[in-house]
Design a protein around this motif. Structure first.
Motif, PDB file in Angstrom:
ATOM      1  N   GLU A 162      56.483 -23.424  11.326  1.00 34.95           N
ATOM      2  CA  GLU A 162      57.065 -22.360  11.675  1.00 34.95           C
ATOM      3  C   GLU A 162      56.182 -20.951  11.725  1.00 34.95           C
ATOM      4  N   GLY A 163      55.203 -20.939  10.796  1.00 35.28           N
ATOM      5  CA  GLY A 163      54.297 -19.682  10.879  1.00 35.28           C
ATOM      6  C   GLY A 163      52.859 -20.023  11.020  1.00 35.28           C
ATOM      7  N   GLY A 164      52.446 -21.357  11.027  1.00 34.24           N
ATOM      8  CA  GLY A 164      51.236 -21.643  11.166  1.00 34.24           C
ATOM      9  C   GLY A 164      50.383 -21.770   9.994  1.00 34.24           C
ATOM     10  N   LEU A 165      49.151 -22.187  10.020  1.00 32.86           N
ATOM     11  CA  LEU A 165      48.170 -22.090   8.871  1.00 32.86           C
ATOM     12  C   LEU A 165      47.566 -21.092   8.632  1.00 32.86           C
ATOM     13  N   ARG A 166      47.879 -20.278   7.608  1.00 37.92           N
ATOM     14  CA  ARG A 166      47.154 -19.096   7.013  1.00 37.92           C
ATOM     15  C   ARG A 166      46.059 -19.274   6.305  1.00 37.92           C
ATOM     16  N   LEU A 167      44.818 -18.986   6.770  1.00 35.51           N
ATOM     17  CA  LEU A 167      43.681 -19.579   6.128  1.00 35.51           C
ATOM     18  C   LEU A 167      42.839 -18.042   5.803  1.00 35.51           C
ATOM     19  N   ALA A 168      42.563 -18.035   4.502  1.00 36.81           N
ATOM     20  CA  ALA A 168      41.826 -16.533   4.032  1.00 36.81           C
ATOM     21  C   ALA A 168      40.381 -17.082   3.692  1.00 36.81           C
ATOM     22  N   THR A 169      39.331 -16.388   3.998  1.00 36.56           N
ATOM     23  CA  THR A 169      38.126 -16.747   3.709  1.00 36.56           C
ATOM     24  C   THR A 169      37.417 -15.227   3.372  1.00 36.56           C
ATOM     25  N   PRO A 170      36.061 -15.319   2.783  1.00 36.22           N
ATOM     26  CA  PRO A 170      35.516 -14.178   2.632  1.00 36.22           C
ATOM     27  C   PRO A 170      35.096 -13.249   3.951  1.00 36.22           C
ATOM     28  N   ASP A 171      35.218 -13.851   5.120  1.00 34.68           N
ATOM     29  CA  ASP A 171      34.995 -13.294   6.535  1.00 34.68           C
ATOM     30  C   ASP A 171      36.237 -12.810   7.239  1.00 34.68           C
ATOM     31  N   GLY A 172      37.342 -12.877   6.192  1.00 34.20           N
ATOM     32  CA  GLY A 172      38.519 -12.357   7.118  1.00 34.20           C
ATOM     33  C   GLY A 172      40.025 -13.554   6.870  1.00 34.20           C
ATOM     34  N   ARG A 173      41.086 -12.991   7.185  1.00 33.32           N
ATOM     35  CA  ARG A 173      42.189 -13.853   7.279  1.00 33.32           C
ATOM     36  C   ARG A 173      42.714 -14.255   8.481  1.00 33.32           C
ATOM     37  N   GLY A 174      43.186 -15.126   8.682  1.00 31.84           N
ATOM     38  CA  GLY A 174      43.745 -15.650  10.069  1.00 31.84           C
ATOM     39  C   GLY A 174      44.767 -16.582  10.023  1.00 31.84           C
ATOM     40  N   THR A 175      45.537 -16.490  11.092  1.00 33.64           N
ATOM     41  CA  THR A 175      46.681 -17.581  11.374  1.00 33.64           C
ATOM     42  C   THR A 175      46.405 -18.574  12.401  1.00 33.64           C
ATOM     43  N   HIS A 176      46.301 -19.830  12.210  1.00 30.64           N
ATOM     44  CA  HIS A 176      45.987 -20.683  13.186  1.00 30.64           C
ATOM     45  C   HIS A 176      47.518 -21.423  13.522  1.00 30.64           C
ATOM     46  N   LEU A 177      47.718 -21.289  14.809  1.00 26.78           N
ATOM     47  CA  LEU A 177      48.866 -22.055  15.027  1.00 26.78           C
ATOM     48  C   LEU A 177      48.647 -23.369  15.813  1.00 26.78           C
ATOM     49  N   LEU A 178      48.463 -24.277  14.968  1.00 29.56           N
ATOM     50  CA  LEU A 178      48.108 -25.686  15.240  1.00 29.56           C
ATOM     51  C   LEU A 178      49.306 -26.657  15.307  1.00 29.56           C
ATOM     52  N   PRO A 179      49.069 -27.513  16.312  1.00 28.94           N
ATOM     53  CA  PRO A 179      50.227 -28.628  16.133  1.00 28.94           C
ATOM     54  C   PRO A 179      50.459 -29.275  14.731  1.00 28.94           C
ATOM     55  N   VAL A 180      51.407 -29.476  14.455  1.00 27.97           N
ATOM     56  CA  VAL A 180      51.473 -30.129  12.972  1.00 27.97           C
ATOM     57  C   VAL A 180      52.728 -31.035  13.086  1.00 27.97           C
TER      58      VAL A 180
END
Length: 335
Positions: free
Chosen positions: A40-58
């Motif tokens: 529904e919302g993608g993979l929310r990945l947080a790392t030291p260089d930023g936060r992003g949401t990856h809308l990947l097939p699941v």
């Protein structure tokens, strides 16, 4: 190559997210609330260089992908106790051009412990071991954080039981374009046995919290001494502490980018999420197994295995026992 990440938790989510960021094609495999959140919302990945949401097939079932592709790579990133259940739906799946996944596709075991590769090789012809040094956390559905910088992790890869090939080198090249160091080695299990010895602390961390006190370190050293003895009796060589330290250098440091303190490792996370299972049978339990096979007493690892499993089965809170209480219980059980 398309990467199918079977188990998109802390390790799988971090690997999948970083591969996607570098332009690689990724499919995530998850279950339950995590699957729903990813869908529904993608993979929310947080790392030291930023936060992003990856809308990947699941997917939560390989049938949702239909026929697999000849360039697919299966990456197994579940806990070892879940390996068989995770692998069983994939082996018989047809691959474009003929044959099945078990016959044709590479399967990479990106897991703690040393047992999954052997389990996988009973089913799949082309199995690769991966030694995972990747500080990552997965506590909430849809969310993964990885605190390593400048590299997200170090992922040694090689054929199982030994050797290397062009597939390993291609996977390594993709990972090294995705914020990982990924050496291709001829002796990947030697690296994984070294990681196993370090992971003997996982049960202590899961039950008591971070391994920072002298008393906690003393208990780990007792478990580690048994591990060293069991491996020596079995004739198994592991990478030594100095070689490991020299290789890792300053490639990974932890940056608490969200202002929080570093939480526990994989076993701690299992208790925190209340999964009802823990990987102690394949960490402390691996040393217990080697001890029994080779006549080496392993009372500390026996006790840690039993205590961690009890915590998981009873869904007791992570870190809810003091180190002093745990040490006393281990000593009592070891008598």
């Amino acid at each position: 190559m398309r990467y199918i990440i079977i188990g998109a938790g802390a390790v799988g989510g971090a690997i999948g997210g970083r591969l996607a960021e570098s332009g690689r094609e990724v499919v995530l495999v998850a279950r339950g609330a995590h699957y729903e959140a990813l869908r529904e919302g993608g993979l929310r990945l947080a790392t030291p260089d930023g936060r992003g949401t990856h809308l990947l097939p699941v997917v939560n079932d390989p049938g949702q992908l239909g026929e697999l592709r000849a360039d697919d790579v299966l990456v197994l990133a579940v806990k070892t106790q879940d390996s068989i259940a995770a692998l069983d739906p994939w082996g018989h799946r047809p691959v474009a051009g003929g044959g099945t996944a078990a016959e044709r596709l590479p399967l990479v075991c990106a897991q703690n412990g040393v047992a999954s590769e052997r389990l996988a090789l009973r089913r799949f012809r082309h199995v690769y071991g991966m030694c995972v040094w990747l500080p990552a956390i997965h506590l909430e559905p849809g969310s993964v954080s990885a605190a390593g910088t400048p590299l997200t992790g170090i992922l040694h890869i090689g054929c199982y039981p030994s050797g290397s090939d062009e597939t390993a080198r291609r996977i390594s090249a993709d990972l090294e374009k995705s914020r990982f160091d990924s050496p291709v080695v001829e002796d990947v299990m030697r690296w994984k046995y070294a990681k196993l010895l370090a992971n003997l602390a996982n049960s202590i961390v899961a039950v008591t919290g971070l391994l920072t006190s002298d008393e906690g370190l003393a208990l780990y050293r007792r478990a580690r001494a048994e591990g060293d003895a069991a491996l020596a009796a079995a004739g198994i060589e592991a990478v030594g502490d100095e070689e490991e330290k020299e290789f890792r250098g300053d490639k990974i440091t932890l940056e608490h980018f969200d202002g929080s303190e570093r939480t526990g490792g994989s076993s701690w996370q299992s208790l925190n999420r209340g999964t009802g299972t823990i990987e102690a049978d394949y960490l402390n339990g691996e040393i217990a197994l080697l001890g029994r096979l080779n006549g080496v007493p392993t009372p500390v690892n026996d006790a840690l295995q039993r205590i961690a499993n009890t915590f998981a089965r009873q869904r007791r809170a992570a870190g809810s026992m003091t180190v002093a209480e745990l040490t006393a219980l281990v000593d009592e059980m070891a008598q």
